[in-house]
Motif scaffolding. Structure first.
Motif, short mmCIF file in Angstrom:
data_model
loop_
_atom_site.label_atom_id
_atom_site.label_comp_id
_atom_site.label_asym_id
_atom_site.label_seq_id
_atom_site.Cartn_x
_atom_site.Cartn_y
_atom_site.Cartn_z
N ASN A 80 109.51 -50.70 17.64
CA ASN A 80 110.84 -51.32 17.63
C ASN A 80 110.70 -52.80 17.26
O ASN A 80 110.33 -53.62 18.10
CB ASN A 80 111.51 -51.16 18.99
CG ASN A 80 111.70 -49.70 19.35
OD1 ASN A 80 112.53 -49.01 18.76
ND2 ASN A 80 110.93 -49.22 20.30
N ARG A 81 111.01 -53.11 16.01
CA ARG A 81 110.72 -54.45 15.52
C ARG A 81 111.57 -55.53 16.19
O ARG A 81 111.10 -56.64 16.43
CB ARG A 81 110.92 -54.49 13.99
CG ARG A 81 109.81 -53.78 13.23
CD ARG A 81 110.12 -53.58 11.76
NE ARG A 81 111.17 -52.59 11.57
CZ ARG A 81 112.35 -52.84 11.03
NH1 ARG A 81 112.63 -54.06 10.60
NH2 ARG A 81 113.26 -51.89 10.91
N LEU A 82 112.82 -55.21 16.53
CA LEU A 82 113.67 -56.19 17.22
C LEU A 82 113.20 -56.42 18.64
O LEU A 82 112.97 -57.56 19.07
CB LEU A 82 115.13 -55.70 17.21
CG LEU A 82 116.12 -56.49 18.07
CD1 LEU A 82 116.22 -57.94 17.59
CD2 LEU A 82 117.50 -55.83 18.05
N MET A 83 113.02 -55.35 19.40
CA MET A 83 112.66 -55.48 20.81
C MET A 83 111.27 -56.09 20.99
O MET A 83 111.04 -56.86 21.92
CB MET A 83 112.71 -54.12 21.51
CG MET A 83 114.11 -53.62 21.82
SD MET A 83 114.98 -53.14 20.29
CE MET A 83 116.48 -52.43 20.96
N SER A 84 110.35 -55.74 20.11
CA SER A 84 108.99 -56.26 20.25
C SER A 84 108.78 -57.57 19.50
O SER A 84 107.72 -58.18 19.64
CB SER A 84 107.97 -55.21 19.76
OG SER A 84 107.95 -54.09 20.61
N GLY A 85 109.75 -57.96 18.69
CA GLY A 85 109.60 -59.19 17.92
C GLY A 85 108.42 -59.13 16.97
O GLY A 85 107.69 -60.10 16.81
N VAL A 86 108.25 -57.96 16.33
CA VAL A 86 107.09 -57.76 15.47
C VAL A 86 107.51 -57.28 14.09
O VAL A 86 108.62 -56.80 13.89
CB VAL A 86 106.09 -56.74 16.06
CG1 VAL A 86 105.54 -57.22 17.39
CG2 VAL A 86 106.72 -55.36 16.20
N SER A 87 106.58 -57.40 13.16
CA SER A 87 106.67 -56.77 11.84
C SER A 87 105.40 -55.95 11.67
O SER A 87 104.48 -56.03 12.50
CB SER A 87 106.76 -57.84 10.75
OG SER A 87 105.57 -58.61 10.72
N VAL A 88 105.34 -55.17 10.61
CA VAL A 88 104.09 -54.44 10.35
C VAL A 88 102.96 -55.45 10.11
O VAL A 88 101.84 -55.27 10.59
CB VAL A 88 104.25 -53.49 9.14
CG1 VAL A 88 103.01 -52.64 8.98
CG2 VAL A 88 105.46 -52.59 9.31
#
Length: 358
Positions: A297-305
């Motif tokens: 979950n890119r929003l919740m984890s604040g991550v990108s690939v």
């Protein structure tokens, strides 16, 4: 000289993503705009930066229950087909801009029906958005292929509907079936008619297992739902001793090279592991398990690939060989026609890594 293994170089590398939730990857600005359009007043913040920060902090509580509460807001603003299409389009564009060349993005269409949208229309909106976003990305010189995974919620009773949608839309961009929701108490063979329908049609499936629950959940996914891949699957490490000795289920998963859709930052956020350093992704990769690295979950984890691969590589001491290996493993595990897989490998992935390593 090879490019340094940092975020800038990894962003340029061709990447493959297998485990990403559509309702967990919205742009904060989009959440605000969609909420405004439908009069949704329950958002915890009113500007994009603050809202993005709230999502990350709420998800970073160490509790899977609290983590899942954040989805109430994203799902609430995705109850109209035009909103779903917008979110899907932006997802494809965001992944393409991050250097992802092939992605499978999952969504439970039943969650998009609370305000009366028919479940079939919800699926069509997802596919419409991905098609538009992929076309725009190609026009911008960042081509991406996006396949849709349709999730049935374990605790609900719409498995047969979702399985039928997977089969009916397999030529329109739906590449497989997933089971999401609480592992504990809701076994993956609870609706055998849905599994039988998928079996008869030869439909692909991945199942969330080995995230909140242990190896018994993994066995149930493989034997009960005939999973080809494991969503997360990291609790297989419960059967890996310090000296590398494997228990029977771990040995089975290793021998069969069952792909593990590992999402390390998400696992730390939900409390499965205390830190990235304590996460077993490096150990499982080193032992030869079919590890892939994903965002969840890119929003919740604040991550990108890019950020996820960069952080894992730094923490685990990986080199370009490791990053390319997990990328090629993900492509090998993708629910793709064989000729398309071969094309991406020969024309996109290997040349991309060769250029970075030259």
């Amino acid at each position: 000289m090879p490019a340094p293994l940092n975020a800038d170089s990894i962003r340029r590398a061709p990447k493959v993503l297998l485990h990403d939730h559509l309702d967990g990857g919205l742009r904060p600005q989009t959440v605000l705009e969609l909420a405004d359009e439908v009069g949704y007043r329950d958002l915890p913040a009113g500007d994009p930066e603050a809202l993005g920060r709230w999502f990350r902090q709420a998800a970073d509580s160490g509790s899977l229950v609290r983590y899942l509460e954040t989805f109430a807001h994203t799902v609430a603003v995705m109850q109209r087909p035009e909103a779903v299409s917008r979110v899907s389009r932006e997802c494809a564009l965001d992944l393409a801009a991050d250097g992802v060349v092939y992605a499978e993005v999952r969504m439970a269409p039943e969650l998009l029906t609370a305000q009366g949208t028919p479940i079939e229309e919800a699926v069509e909106a997802i596919l419409d958005g991905f098609a538009k976003g992929s076309a725009e990305a190609a026009g911008a010189g960042t081509p991406i292929t996006v396949g849709t995974l349709l999730c049935a919620m374990r605790q609900a009773d719409r498995w047969d509907e979702v399985a039928d949608l997977v089969v009916r839309h397999r030529d329109d961009g739906v590449v497989g079936f997933d089971l999401a929701g609480p592992e504990i108490g809701f076994p993956p063979d609870r609706h055998p008619s849905a599994i039988a329908l998928l079996d008869r049609a030869g439909a692909h499936r991945t199942v969330h297992a080995g995230e909140a629950a242990g190896v018994d959940s993994i066995v149930a996914a493989l034997d009960g739902a005939h999973a080809e891949r494991l969503g997360h699957g990291v609790r297989i490490a419960d059967e890996v001793a310090e000296d590398g000795t494997l228990g029977p289920v771990a040995q089975r998963v290793l021998d069969a090279q069952v792909p593990l859709e590992v999402a390390p930052s998400s696992n730390v956020q939900t409390g499965a592991y205390p830190s990235l350093a304590a996460h077993p992704v490096g150990r499982l990769h080193r032992l030869g398990f079919a590890v892939t690295v994903n965002t969840d979950n890119r929003l919740m984890s604040g991550v990108s690939v890019t950020s996820e691969l960069t952080d894992v590589a730094r923490t685990c001491g990986w080199g370009w060989d490791d990053v390319q290996t997990v990328t090629e493993r993900a492509l090998a595990a993708a629910f793709l026609p064989e000729e398309e897989r071969a094309r991406l490998l020969a024309d996109v992935v290997r040349p991309g890594y060769a250029a970075l390593r030259a």
